[in-house]
Design an enzyme around this catalytic site. Structure first.
Site: not given
Length: 136
Positions: A46, A48
């Site tokens: 992902c 993040c």
């Protein structure tokens, strides 16, 4: 499961700075049960993880006190290892990315995804450094 070619550079971002890649439940148990402190990063694909978690983990090591051991599992790739790492992180629910600090096999500090997502890497690093200063 994600293709190996896709996750290779994401794994290397941590393994190249000394994180041990754990790919089995046994390896996770051995890493966490070591004497001293162990930082376990549950890595992921992902955004993040790329912009906040991995850079924050790297920056956190720029500290006078650091974990004795560094380890990582990759969610969506190392299923058995990730499940075992998460079992050691109870009562926290599974999330990725996340980071857990263990001392002599006991969970002493946890950063869940909601502590990582939307926060700058510097803030994550400071959070980890505070934990290192207390437990390492």
């Amino acid at each position: 499961m994600y293709p190996a070619d896709l996750v290779k550079p994401m794994k290397e971002e941590l393994t190249s700075i000394g994180f041990e890649e754990l790919q089995s439940a046994e390896a996770v148990d051995q890493a966490i049960q070591q004497e001293g402190t162990t930082l376990v990063v549950v890595n992921s694909v992902c955004g993040c993880a790329a912009s906040n978690a991995r850079p924050g983990a790297k920056m956190s090591l720029e500290n006078s006190k650091k974990p004795s051991h560094l380890a990582t599992v990759f969610a969506g790739v190392d299923k058995e290892a990730t499940e075992k790492a998460r079992a050691h992180m109870v009562p926290f629910p599974p999330s990725s990315p996340c980071m857990a600090l263990f001392k002599d096999g006991e969970l002493v500090h946890m950063l869940e995804r909601h502590h990582i997502e939307g926060r700058p890497a510097e803030m994550i690093a400071e959070n980890l450094k505070d934990a290192y200063n207390e437990y390492c």
